[in-house]
Design a protein around this motif. Structure first.
Motif, short mmCIF file in Angstrom:
data_model
loop_
_atom_site.label_atom_id
_atom_site.label_comp_id
_atom_site.label_asym_id
_atom_site.label_seq_id
_atom_site.Cartn_x
_atom_site.Cartn_y
_atom_site.Cartn_z
N THR A 188 0.83 -1.21 0.00
CA THR A 188 0.00 0.00 0.00
C THR A 188 0.86 1.26 0.00
O THR A 188 0.37 2.34 -0.26
N ALA A 189 2.16 1.12 0.31
CA ALA A 189 3.06 2.27 0.31
C ALA A 189 4.43 1.84 -0.20
O ALA A 189 5.45 2.09 0.44
N GLY A 190 4.43 1.18 -1.37
CA GLY A 190 5.69 0.71 -1.96
C GLY A 190 6.58 1.90 -2.28
O GLY A 190 6.11 2.92 -2.79
N ARG A 191 7.86 1.77 -1.96
CA ARG A 191 8.77 2.90 -2.14
C ARG A 191 9.85 2.59 -3.16
O ARG A 191 10.31 1.46 -3.26
N GLY A 192 10.25 3.65 -3.87
CA GLY A 192 11.33 3.50 -4.84
C GLY A 192 12.49 4.38 -4.44
O GLY A 192 12.48 5.00 -3.38
N CYS B 280 11.28 -3.20 -13.88
CA CYS B 280 11.80 -3.60 -12.56
C CYS B 280 12.68 -2.51 -11.97
O CYS B 280 13.40 -1.82 -12.69
N GLY B 281 12.59 -2.36 -10.65
CA GLY B 281 13.45 -1.40 -9.95
C GLY B 281 14.00 -2.02 -8.68
O GLY B 281 13.38 -2.91 -8.09
N VAL B 282 15.18 -1.55 -8.29
CA VAL B 282 15.84 -2.08 -7.08
C VAL B 282 16.08 -0.92 -6.11
O VAL B 282 16.56 0.14 -6.52
C1 BTN Z 1 12.98 2.09 -7.93
O1 BTN Z 1 12.69 1.81 -9.09
O2 BTN Z 1 13.24 3.26 -7.59
C2 BTN Z 1 13.05 1.00 -6.90
C3 BTN Z 1 11.73 0.33 -6.69
C4 BTN Z 1 11.78 -0.74 -5.62
C5 BTN Z 1 10.41 -1.28 -5.29
C6 BTN Z 1 10.48 -2.47 -4.36
S1 BTN Z 1 8.94 -3.32 -4.25
C7 BTN Z 1 9.52 -4.26 -2.91
C8 BTN Z 1 10.34 -3.32 -2.05
N1 BTN Z 1 9.46 -2.64 -1.11
C9 BTN Z 1 9.41 -1.33 -1.36
O3 BTN Z 1 8.71 -0.51 -0.73
N2 BTN Z 1 10.20 -1.02 -2.39
C10 BTN Z 1 10.87 -2.18 -2.92
#
Ligand code: BTN
Length: 288
Positions: A77-81, A148-150
């Motif tokens: 619900t609050a995924g962060r990048g 995809c992001g890390v």
């Molecule tokens: C990006 O592209 O900036 C990185 C994205 C990373 C997302 C993943 S999803 C699982 C994990 N939990 C998060 O809140 N972020 C990373």
């Protein structure tokens, strides 16, 4: 609902994209050949963010977070990048997970870990005939779209990394209409690009298998050789003009190389050559 059709004696399985297919942890384990990665896991149906959860548990010294623990959720619900951006993925359509590693490596090596992860994802996708490209330092692209992001974070003790918190978001079977309006043209998923369903368990297991191997190479011998080779051979930015963005300031450069330490070697407009480490820098393509 799963729709199964038999056409000209061929069995065709059509997945209803609105139907949740939850990750099978049993299947995942059966595909793993790691020593410690993913052998311990915390599974969530919904969570704010797997990275946030890992950090909260680490702060509380939670004994469940053994080395290599995988935190995985069907939905966030609050995924962060990176750089405080958000990360969206519709329920059960992608892979949203965090790996926790207890280490003693120096903090200066943090950017290298992101490259090791990116290389592991890239070679995994190649196994599935996906033409994945690495956009230094932390994105994977297919057909010029991000899939995809890390997000690599750490808890430190002065100059050493106590724990690595490595978050990965991979759009696997996400359908185009599920992407937010502002991402529709720049983000995609494996299934949207290749027109078929991918096994999340198989992909996740392969990422963990490959990552453990490349990470061990680095943590035991400080060797990045294989990682750099993979990143160079599958780079989305080498020999391209890009913008480096540092605290809102754009600078146009030509990407010349990737150093053996994972820094980007770029040529500035005045002809000078510099090396940049990821840190706060992000990178934008000049032309797609
Ligand atoms: C990006 O592209 O900036 C990185 C994205 C990373 C997302 C993943 S999803 C699982 C994990 N939990 C998060 O809140 N972020 C990373």
């Amino acid at each position: 609902m799963l729709i199964i059709c038999v056409l000209k004696k061929e069995l065709i399985i059509i997945y209803n994209s609105n139907e949740y297919n939850l990750i099978s942890l049993e299947l995942l384990s059966s595909y793993l050949n790691t020593r410690y990665l993913g052998r311990n896991y915390l599974y969530f149906d919904t969570i704010d963010s797997t990275n946030l959860k890992a950090k909260t548990l680490l702060k509380a010294n939670n004994s469940h977070l053994t080395n290599g623990t995988l935190l995985i959720s069907e939905e966030q619900t609050a995924g962060r990048g990176r750089l405080d951006r958000s990360w969206h993925c519709s329920k059960s359509s992608g892979l949203l997970f965090t790996i926790v590693l207890h280490t003693n490596i120096e903090t200066i090596h943090l950017p290298k870990i992101t490259l090791i992860v990116a290389a592991s994802i890239c070679i995994t996708l190649k196994k599935f005939d996906v033409d994945a490209k690495i956009k230094w330092p932390n994105d994977i692209f297919i057909n010029h779209k991000k899939i995809c992001g890390v997000l690599t974070e750490m808890s430190t003790n002065s100059k050493r990394i106590n724990s690595l918190i490595i978050g990965i978001g991979l759009n696997v079977n996400t359908i185009k209409t599920d992407f937010p309006e502002d991402l529709k043209d720049i983000a995609s998923s494996l299934s949207a690009e290749y027109g078929h369903h991918f096994s999340r368990e198989l992909i996740l297991a392969e990422i963990l298998n490959n990552f453990e191997e490349l990470f061990e190479d680095f943590s035991q011998n400080l060797s990045l050789e294989n990682t750099i080779e993979i990143c160079k051979n599958n780079s989305a930015v080498l020999n391209r003009e890009v913008f480096l963005i540092n605290r809102g300031i754009y600078e146009e450069v030509l990407v010349k190389d990737l150093s053996s330490d994972g820094e980007l070697v770029v040529e500035k407009k005045d002809g000078s050559i510099i090396k940049v480490s990821s840190g706060e820098i992000s990178l934008k393509f000049k032309n797609n």
